[in-house]
Design a protein around this motif. Sequence first.
Motif, short mmCIF file in Angstrom:
data_model
loop_
_atom_site.label_atom_id
_atom_site.label_comp_id
_atom_site.label_asym_id
_atom_site.label_seq_id
_atom_site.Cartn_x
_atom_site.Cartn_y
_atom_site.Cartn_z
N PRO A 90 0.80 -1.23 0.00
CA PRO A 90 0.00 0.00 0.00
C PRO A 90 0.83 1.27 0.00
O PRO A 90 1.88 1.36 0.63
CB PRO A 90 -0.80 -0.11 1.31
N VAL A 91 0.33 2.27 -0.72
CA VAL A 91 0.87 3.62 -0.64
C VAL A 91 0.34 4.27 0.62
O VAL A 91 1.05 4.97 1.34
CB VAL A 91 0.47 4.44 -1.89
N LEU A 92 -0.93 4.03 0.91
CA LEU A 92 -1.58 4.53 2.13
C LEU A 92 -1.92 3.33 3.00
O LEU A 92 -2.60 2.41 2.55
CB LEU A 92 -2.84 5.30 1.78
N ASP A 93 -1.45 3.35 4.23
CA ASP A 93 -1.67 2.22 5.14
C ASP A 93 -2.01 2.75 6.53
O ASP A 93 -1.14 3.20 7.26
CB ASP A 93 -0.40 1.36 5.19
N LEU A 119 -8.47 -10.30 3.02
CA LEU A 119 -8.70 -8.97 3.54
C LEU A 119 -8.35 -8.86 5.01
O LEU A 119 -8.64 -7.86 5.64
CB LEU A 119 -10.18 -8.58 3.34
N THR A 120 -7.71 -9.88 5.54
CA THR A 120 -7.42 -9.85 6.97
C THR A 120 -5.95 -9.98 7.30
O THR A 120 -5.55 -9.78 8.42
CB THR A 120 -8.17 -10.99 7.69
N SER A 121 -5.12 -10.36 6.33
CA SER A 121 -3.69 -10.48 6.60
C SER A 121 -3.06 -9.10 6.72
O SER A 121 -3.53 -8.17 6.12
CB SER A 121 -3.02 -11.27 5.48
N PRO A 122 -1.96 -8.97 7.50
CA PRO A 122 -1.38 -7.64 7.70
C PRO A 122 -0.74 -7.09 6.44
O PRO A 122 -0.20 -7.82 5.62
CB PRO A 122 -0.33 -7.89 8.79
N ALA A 123 -0.82 -5.74 6.29
CA ALA A 123 -0.23 -5.10 5.13
C ALA A 123 1.28 -5.01 5.30
O ALA A 123 1.80 -4.94 6.39
CB ALA A 123 -0.81 -3.68 4.98
N LYS A 124 1.99 -4.97 4.18
CA LYS A 124 3.42 -4.85 4.19
C LYS A 124 3.82 -3.62 3.36
O LYS A 124 3.32 -3.44 2.26
CB LYS A 124 4.08 -6.10 3.60
N VAL A 125 4.66 -2.80 3.90
CA VAL A 125 5.12 -1.61 3.21
C VAL A 125 6.59 -1.79 2.91
O VAL A 125 7.40 -1.94 3.81
CB VAL A 125 4.91 -0.34 4.07
N SER A 126 6.93 -1.77 1.63
CA SER A 126 8.32 -1.99 1.25
C SER A 126 8.98 -0.73 0.73
O SER A 126 10.17 -0.71 0.51
CB SER A 126 8.41 -3.09 0.19
N ARG A 127 8.17 0.29 0.47
CA ARG A 127 8.78 1.48 -0.11
C ARG A 127 9.05 2.51 0.95
O ARG A 127 8.38 2.56 1.94
CB ARG A 127 7.85 2.08 -1.17
N THR A 170 -2.04 4.44 13.54
CA THR A 170 -0.94 4.88 12.69
C THR A 170 -1.40 5.11 11.26
O THR A 170 -2.32 4.45 10.78
CB THR A 170 0.20 3.85 12.68
N VAL A 171 -0.73 6.06 10.59
CA VAL A 171 -0.98 6.33 9.17
C VAL A 171 0.37 6.40 8.48
O VAL A 171 1.19 7.28 8.78
CB VAL A 171 -1.75 7.65 8.95
N TRP A 172 0.61 5.47 7.56
CA TRP A 172 1.85 5.45 6.80
C TRP A 172 1.55 5.83 5.36
O TRP A 172 0.59 5.35 4.77
CB TRP A 172 2.47 4.06 6.83
N THR A 173 2.37 6.71 4.81
CA THR A 173 2.23 7.11 3.41
C THR A 173 3.53 6.84 2.69
O THR A 173 4.57 7.42 3.03
CB THR A 173 1.87 8.60 3.28
N ASN A 174 3.48 5.93 1.73
CA ASN A 174 4.67 5.54 0.97
C ASN A 174 5.80 5.10 1.89
O ASN A 174 6.97 5.39 1.66
CB ASN A 174 5.13 6.70 0.08
N GLY A 175 5.41 4.43 2.98
CA GLY A 175 6.39 3.90 3.92
C GLY A 175 6.87 4.89 4.97
O GLY A 175 7.70 4.54 5.80
N LYS A 176 6.33 6.11 4.95
CA LYS A 176 6.73 7.12 5.92
C LYS A 176 5.68 7.28 7.01
O LYS A 176 4.48 7.27 6.72
CB LYS A 176 6.97 8.46 5.23
#
Length: 259
Positions: free
Chosen positions: A8-11, A251-259, A64-70
């Motif tokens: 995700p870009v937005l998480d 729709l229930t597994s945790p999101a992963k942010v790589s960027r 928490t709100v992550w945008t593009n990994g930030k």
Amino acid sequence: MSLPSDNPVLDARGLVFPADGSVLNQVGLAVGEGETVAVLGPQGAGKSALKACLCGETAPSAGTVWTNGKPFHLLAAEQRRAFRLRHYGLVHQDPVFFPELTLGQFAALPLRFAAVGEREATQRALTWLARFEIADAADQRPGELPSEVLRRAALARAMVNDPLVLFADEPFVGLSDESISTASRILRSVARSHGTAVVVFTRDADTAARCERTVHLVGGRTHAEPVPIAVVPAAKPGDVPHRAHATSQSLTSPAKVSR
């Protein structure tokens, strides 16, 4: 939590607002690059509060709100504002137009606020007005134009700074079916071509259906649409064993942010 098809870009995770959770209670939302997602819910469901927390207008009480990994949620109020101006696009339900500005000047405003030179800002605004098929109205003022053109101009203005995420509150309200079809088609196209994650907040099921995915917001909680379950026919004697293939991402597994 609802997950996009890619990282995700937005998480956003576990959003609570206010502290007692009376408006938002453990809300999660993830949107992938180039994906259009609708947050669908009735009036009072918490859509405005969710949008405010996601774009930094309001700080959530928890989550928490992550945008593009930030970690957007860790920024101070003024830092969130600066980040929002540079990396987010916003379309309000009732966009405010300035009668003294042409449509081209209106679309260029985010760039001018970001200290982009007038010539470059004007050219980029014209490019985006053309993407939304209203470049011929660039020199006209809002009082001279129909709502269909103004709605597209609001989308062009929101996209002019090439945002990571576009938040759109009822972007098609008051438009004809034909105008909605055109505007939504263009929006999906520019989201894919520019990799922009698009979140549409609406209480209209038809508007939500024009997005690639819908997340329901009910009573301050998000509920993803059910995942289709693959039905495997019962094996017959002599059949070769085979593995069922999932028809949709969990729709229930945790999101992963790589960027």
